[in-house]
Design a protein around this motif. Structure first.
Motif, short mmCIF file in Angstrom:
data_model
loop_
_atom_site.label_atom_id
_atom_site.label_comp_id
_atom_site.label_asym_id
_atom_site.label_seq_id
_atom_site.Cartn_x
_atom_site.Cartn_y
_atom_site.Cartn_z
N LEU A 65 -68.88 -19.15 68.69
CA LEU A 65 -68.02 -18.01 69.03
C LEU A 65 -66.65 -18.15 68.37
N LEU A 66 -66.08 -19.36 68.41
CA LEU A 66 -64.77 -19.55 67.77
C LEU A 66 -64.87 -19.32 66.27
N ASP A 67 -65.94 -19.81 65.64
CA ASP A 67 -66.13 -19.57 64.21
C ASP A 67 -66.24 -18.08 63.90
N ALA A 68 -66.86 -17.32 64.78
CA ALA A 68 -67.03 -15.89 64.54
C ALA A 68 -65.70 -15.15 64.56
N PHE A 69 -64.70 -15.71 65.20
CA PHE A 69 -63.37 -15.09 65.21
C PHE A 69 -62.69 -15.21 63.85
N THR A 70 -63.20 -16.09 62.97
CA THR A 70 -62.59 -16.28 61.66
C THR A 70 -63.25 -15.37 60.62
N THR A 71 -62.99 -15.64 59.35
CA THR A 71 -63.39 -14.72 58.28
C THR A 71 -64.62 -15.17 57.50
N TYR A 72 -65.09 -16.39 57.73
CA TYR A 72 -66.12 -16.99 56.88
C TYR A 72 -67.51 -16.42 57.12
N GLY A 73 -67.81 -16.08 58.37
CA GLY A 73 -69.12 -15.53 58.71
C GLY A 73 -69.99 -16.55 59.42
#
Length: 331
Positions: free
Chosen positions: A103-111
């Motif tokens: 979920l935290l990764d999804a808040f970023t731009t990488y995908g």
């Protein structure tokens, strides 16, 4: 997100469901579980450079894998270190800590492939940078104080700040998109695709992309805390059409398949590199916030269609605005 932030958020989640007697145990287990999904970086191939891109943030980050990932982490920690603590406690902390990572990764731009295996969509909400100290440091302080005092008020306060900061990121993202739409309208252009991404370490300076006609347009937008925006115009570049650029490349070839894989990874924001011949670049990331010098690209060799492409980074020896201070300060 960076590993420190992942571990910190995992520990935070575990502390929120802990009782006073097991605060420190919760923090340690949650931290390890929050880090664990990134073990997918070990999946790589010496002959297929895109395999690592394909599997990073895939099944280990998927929502459906959370209970399994948490169980694996809990079992290993219990077997190696915590046999004197009830397994169900370690399992609870591991599962909630593991759940924070994707979920935290999804808040970023990488995908991030949160919906794998039902969808291979790379979800990117573009609300926060891959590194942001205002995500990490307040939670880290809250964890330390909670472990020292055993009082949950610290971790609750840190969590409230985290939620507020993410909400502010959503607001800033919306404002950056709106400013980009107004800029395109001023230029007399109609937008068919649009993206706004925060730069590292702040929610003030945004890299924006949009497609109008057969071109992508790249700009930097400073969205201040008071709502005023300032545009730093960037470059434009032609949209890549693979069949036109590589007309002799067979669609059943490995090289063609690799181009499609790279395009999927890049959310279709791909262009012919303006600096390297026979190379395709991911336009989302550049060495400058409003530039088109790619951070990474693939090298295509049409003369060897059945060999995998080469993946290359372009950061070495180049001027790079990791944190665009001049724009951040409004200069």
């Amino acid at each position: 997100m960076d590993p420190i932030s992942q571990g910190v958020l995992g520990a935070t989640a575990a502390l929120l469901v802990s009782n006073k007697a097991n605060r420190r145990h919760a923090a340690k287990v949650g931290c390890v579980a929050g880090l664990a999904p990134d073990l997918d970086v070990l999946i790589k191939s010496s002959t297929d450079p895109l395999l690592a891109l394909e599997f990073h943030r895939q099944f280990t980050h998927a929502l459906i894998f959370i209970p399994f990932g948490g169980l694996i982490v809990a079992f290993l920690l219990w077997a190696i270190m915590y046999r004197n603590i009830p397994f169900k406690q370690t399992l609870l902390f591991a599962v909630v800590g593991y759940a924070t990572h994707g979920l935290l990764d999804a808040f970023t731009t990488y995908g991030t492939q949160l919906l794998w295996p039902f969808s291979n969509q790379r979800i990117a909400w573009d609300m926060v940078g891959i590194i942001d100290p205002l995500v990490t440091l307040p939670l880290l302080v809250a964890i330390i104080m909670t472990c020292i005092t055993l009082s949950k008020k610290w971790i609750i306060t840190g969590s409230i700040f985290f939620a507020a900061y993410m909400s502010f990121g959503a607001l800033q993202h919306h404002r950056a998109l709106e400013a980009t739409k107004q800029l395109a309208q001023f230029r007399g252009q109609e937008i068919t695709r649009i993206k706004a991404m925060p730069t590292i370490g702040n929610l003030i300076v945004w890299r924006t992309l949009y497609q109008s006609g057969d071109h992508y347009y790249v700009d930097a937008i400073r969205v201040s805390l008071l709502g005023k925006t300032k545009i730093y115009p960037g470059d434009s570049i032609e949209v890549l059409h693979v069949s036109n650029t590589y007309p002799t490349l067979a669609q059943n070839s490995i090289q063609f398949s690799d181009i499609q894989r790279f395009s999927w990874f890049s959310d279709q924001w791909v262009v012919s590199s303006p600096y390297t011949s026979n190379s395709i670049a991911d336009l989302r990331y550049s060495l400058q916030v409003n530039g088109i010098k790619p951070l990474w690209e693939i090298a295509v060799d049409p003369t060897h269609p059945d060999k995998h492409i080469q993946y290359q980074m372009n950061a070495s020896g180049e001027k790079r605005d990791i944190l665009p201070w001049t724009i951040l300060l409004g200069e």
